[in-house]
Design an enzyme around this catalytic site. Structure first.
Site, PDB file in Angstrom:
ATOM      1  N   ASP A 211       2.026 -13.808  -1.497  1.00 36.01           N
ATOM      2  CA  ASP A 211       0.772 -13.143  -1.857  1.00 36.01           C
ATOM      3  C   ASP A 211      -0.246 -14.251  -2.091  1.00 36.01           C
ATOM      4  O   ASP A 211       0.110 -15.419  -2.215  1.00 36.01           O
ATOM      5  CB  ASP A 211       0.948 -12.292  -3.133  1.00 36.01           C
TER       6      ASP A 211
ATOM      7  N   GLY B  19      -3.440  -7.764   2.206  1.00 43.02           N
ATOM      8  CA  GLY B  19      -4.798  -7.509   2.664  1.00 43.02           C
ATOM      9  C   GLY B  19      -5.517  -6.585   1.704  1.00 43.02           C
ATOM     10  O   GLY B  19      -5.003  -6.227   0.646  1.00 43.02           O
TER      11      GLY B  19
ATOM     12  N   LYS C  97      -7.547  -0.824   9.952  1.00 44.92           N
ATOM     13  CA  LYS C  97      -6.169  -0.374  10.188  1.00 44.92           C
ATOM     14  C   LYS C  97      -5.990   0.060  11.644  1.00 44.92           C
ATOM     15  O   LYS C  97      -4.926  -0.169  12.243  1.00 44.92           O
ATOM     16  CB  LYS C  97      -5.819   0.764   9.226  1.00 44.92           C
TER      17      LYS C  97
ATOM     18  N   ASP D 230      -3.157 -17.436   1.169  1.00 48.21           N
ATOM     19  CA  ASP D 230      -4.235 -16.521   1.564  1.00 48.21           C
ATOM     20  C   ASP D 230      -4.129 -16.383   3.077  1.00 48.21           C
ATOM     21  O   ASP D 230      -4.249 -17.384   3.804  1.00 48.21           O
ATOM     22  CB  ASP D 230      -5.597 -17.093   1.152  1.00 48.21           C
TER      23      ASP D 230
ATOM     24  N   TYR E 112     -12.429   0.078   6.068  1.00 47.64           N
ATOM     25  CA  TYR E 112     -10.989  -0.136   5.860  1.00 47.64           C
ATOM     26  C   TYR E 112     -10.171   0.558   6.952  1.00 47.64           C
ATOM     27  O   TYR E 112      -9.274  -0.033   7.549  1.00 47.64           O
ATOM     28  CB  TYR E 112     -10.627   0.397   4.467  1.00 47.64           C
TER      29      TYR E 112
HETATM   30  N1  LIG Z   1      -0.538   2.290  -1.632  1.00 49.22           N
HETATM   31  C1  LIG Z   1      -0.774   3.224  -0.703  1.00 49.22           C
HETATM   32  O1  LIG Z   1      -0.639   4.424  -0.970  1.00 49.22           O
HETATM   33  C2  LIG Z   1      -1.199   2.804   0.676  1.00 49.22           C
HETATM   34  C3  LIG Z   1      -1.628   3.803   1.575  1.00 49.22           C
HETATM   35  C4  LIG Z   1      -1.980   3.432   2.864  1.00 49.22           C
HETATM   36  C5  LIG Z   1      -1.872   2.108   3.252  1.00 49.22           C
HETATM   37  N2  LIG Z   1      -1.470   1.161   2.348  1.00 49.22           N
HETATM   38  C6  LIG Z   1      -1.402  -0.235   2.793  1.00 49.22           C
HETATM   39  O2  LIG Z   1      -0.189  -0.801   2.346  1.00 49.22           O
HETATM   40  C7  LIG Z   1      -0.385  -2.164   1.997  1.00 49.22           C
HETATM   41  C8  LIG Z   1       0.064  -2.400   0.569  1.00 49.22           C
HETATM   42  O3  LIG Z   1      -0.626  -1.498  -0.275  1.00 49.22           O
HETATM   43  P1  LIG Z   1      -0.602  -1.664  -1.871  1.00 49.22           P
HETATM   44  O4  LIG Z   1      -0.879  -0.318  -2.429  1.00 49.22           O
HETATM   45  O5  LIG Z   1       0.617  -2.391  -2.293  1.00 49.22           O
HETATM   46  O6  LIG Z   1      -1.903  -2.555  -2.060  1.00 49.22           O
HETATM   47  P2  LIG Z   1      -2.232  -3.606  -3.212  1.00 49.22           P
HETATM   48  O7  LIG Z   1      -3.708  -3.792  -3.207  1.00 49.22           O
HETATM   49  O8  LIG Z   1      -1.560  -3.222  -4.477  1.00 49.22           O
HETATM   50  O9  LIG Z   1      -1.533  -4.934  -2.673  1.00 49.22           O
HETATM   51  C9  LIG Z   1      -2.070  -5.702  -1.642  1.00 49.22           C
HETATM   52  C10 LIG Z   1      -1.698  -7.139  -1.919  1.00 49.22           C
HETATM   53  O10 LIG Z   1      -2.283  -7.944  -0.887  1.00 49.22           O
HETATM   54  C11 LIG Z   1      -2.753  -9.119  -1.476  1.00 49.22           C
HETATM   55  N3  LIG Z   1      -3.824  -9.679  -0.656  1.00 49.22           N
HETATM   56  C12 LIG Z   1      -5.080  -9.201  -0.488  1.00 49.22           C
HETATM   57  N4  LIG Z   1      -5.785 -10.014   0.318  1.00 49.22           N
HETATM   58  C13 LIG Z   1      -4.944 -11.029   0.649  1.00 49.22           C
HETATM   59  C14 LIG Z   1      -5.095 -12.186   1.427  1.00 49.22           C
HETATM   60  N5  LIG Z   1      -6.271 -12.484   2.035  1.00 49.22           N
HETATM   61  N6  LIG Z   1      -4.042 -13.020   1.565  1.00 49.22           N
HETATM   62  C15 LIG Z   1      -2.863 -12.736   0.957  1.00 49.22           C
HETATM   63  N7  LIG Z   1      -2.657 -11.660   0.182  1.00 49.22           N
HETATM   64  C16 LIG Z   1      -3.701 -10.813   0.038  1.00 49.22           C
HETATM   65  C17 LIG Z   1      -3.267  -8.718  -2.860  1.00 49.22           C
HETATM   66  O11 LIG Z   1      -3.281  -9.835  -3.747  1.00 49.22           O
HETATM   67  C18 LIG Z   1      -2.262  -7.643  -3.265  1.00 49.22           C
HETATM   68  O12 LIG Z   1      -1.213  -8.166  -4.063  1.00 49.22           O
HETATM   69  C19 LIG Z   1      -1.866  -2.456   2.228  1.00 49.22           C
HETATM   70  O13 LIG Z   1      -1.989  -3.018   3.525  1.00 49.22           O
HETATM   71  C20 LIG Z   1      -2.501  -1.087   2.215  1.00 49.22           C
HETATM   72  O14 LIG Z   1      -3.678  -1.054   2.990  1.00 49.22           O
HETATM   73  C21 LIG Z   1      -1.145   1.491   1.090  1.00 49.22           C
END
Ligand SMILES: NC(=O)c1ccc[n+]([C@@H]2O[C@H](COP(=O)([O-])OP(=O)(O)OC[C@H]3O[C@@H](n4cnc5c(N)ncnc54)[C@H](O)[C@@H]3O)[C@@H](O)[C@H]2O)c1
Length: 268
Positions: free
Chosen positions: A32, A71, A138, A49, A134
């Site tokens: 992360d 992301g 995707k 990153d 966003y």
């Molecule tokens: N949670 C949901 O219900 C949901 C629904 C649809 C899609 N998603 C997708 O699933 C994935 C995970 O979701 P989540 O809920 O755990 O999100 P989250 O925001 O809790 O976690 C995302 C993680 O990515 C890290 N991150 C952000 N930018 C970064 C970068 N430039 N380099 C490295 N790390 C980076 C953040 O620090 C964070 O820990 C995401 O891609 C999100 O778009 C999630």
């Protein structure tokens, strides 16, 4: 699969998969951009990153499969989306290609198709109808995955996640919820299925109120164990009489469709 990398491992889904995949693969590499709690046995920690290609190349070195979650996980400024979800995503796929990674499970989103109306059941073959910057990122991720599958032979499972959590939190989520154990099952199919080239599936539990025909996931062996229905009566009772935005209510993407909406008439 010996060493499996989880990007975005410090986020909500990443922290959950860290537990549910523990002991399934010999080594989990957890990455992360923010620091992650101390490594346990059979875990490797990495702080990268993904907008930084040099760091991404080190992050993917020696891994057999990737679960790409890192992301921006909701609507944001174009600059932040660009760095995390466009440039960062490209860096992960390109570094994976150079490193010889064979399989990637990717978190795409219901927001790639959020402007489909709730009255329509959609499958994995519909064209994207993003509901936000966003959602566009995707849809881009699915297109880039398709390119890297066709041109470079990396196997991709694109999981269009609905809403991940221990339980659905509102009436919209009754149609798109996925439980941690069902998502873990999908991720394992993505990493372990012997024949995956480029596949899109919906990351949803077996919800009775689903807006998705998830037959592609079922074809690959997915057997969801959860359904949002037991939560429905309580959620619907709590929302009864609440004022709701008509644009948000009309489309699958909900408030993502309503935010910044300026068209004179709602699209079909
Ligand atoms: N949670 C949901 O219900 C949901 C629904 C649809 C899609 N998603 C997708 O699933 C994935 C995970 O979701 P989540 O809920 O755990 O999100 P989250 O925001 O809790 O976690 C995302 C993680 O990515 C890290 N991150 C952000 N930018 C970064 C970068 N430039 N380099 C490295 N790390 C980076 C953040 O620090 C964070 O820990 C995401 O891609 C999100 O778009 C999630």
């Amino acid at each position: 699969m010996h060493r499996v990398l989880i990007t975005g491992a410090g986020g909500g889904i990443g922290r959950s998969l860290r537990e549910t995949l523990r002991g399934i693969y010999p080594v989990l590499r957890l990455s992360d951009r923010v620091p992650i709690a101390p490594a346990r046995d059979k875990e490797e920690l990495d702080q990268t990153d993904i907008a930084d290609m040099g760091a991404v190349e080190k992050m993917v070195a020696g891994v057999d499969g990737i679960i790409h979650l890192g992301g921006i996980s909701g609507e944001n400024t174009w600059e932040n989306i660009l760095q995390g979800n466009i440039i960062g995503l490209y860096n992960v796929f390109e570094a994976a290609r150079r490193a010889g990674v064979k399989r990637i499970v990717m978190a795409t989103s219901n927001h790639a198709v959020g402007f489909y109306p709730r009255s329509q059941i959609i499958d994995h073959r519909v064209i994207p109808r993003p509901d936000s910057r966003y959602g566009v990122s995707k849809a881009f991720s699915e297109a880039l995955a398709s390119l890297y599958a066709d041109k470079h032979g990396i196997g991709f499972l694109c999981t269009r996640i609905g809403n991940f959590g221990s339980k659905p939190i509102d009436s919209r989520r009754l149609s798109i919820w996925i439980s941690p154990r069902d998502y873990t099952q999908l991720v394992r199919i993505g990493l372990e299925h012997s024949d995956i080239h480029f596949e899109i599936v919906y990351g949803v539990s077996g919800n009775k109120r689903s807006w998705y025909d998830n037959s592609n996931a079922y074809r690959l062996g997915y057997k969801p164990q959860d359904d949002s229905e037991p939560y429905a009566a309580e959620i619907l009772a709590a929302e009864a009489g609440q004022a709701k935005d008509p644009i948000a209510e009309r489309y699958q993407g909900g408030t993502f469709c309503a935010e910044e909406f300026t068209a004179k008439t709602p699209p079909d």
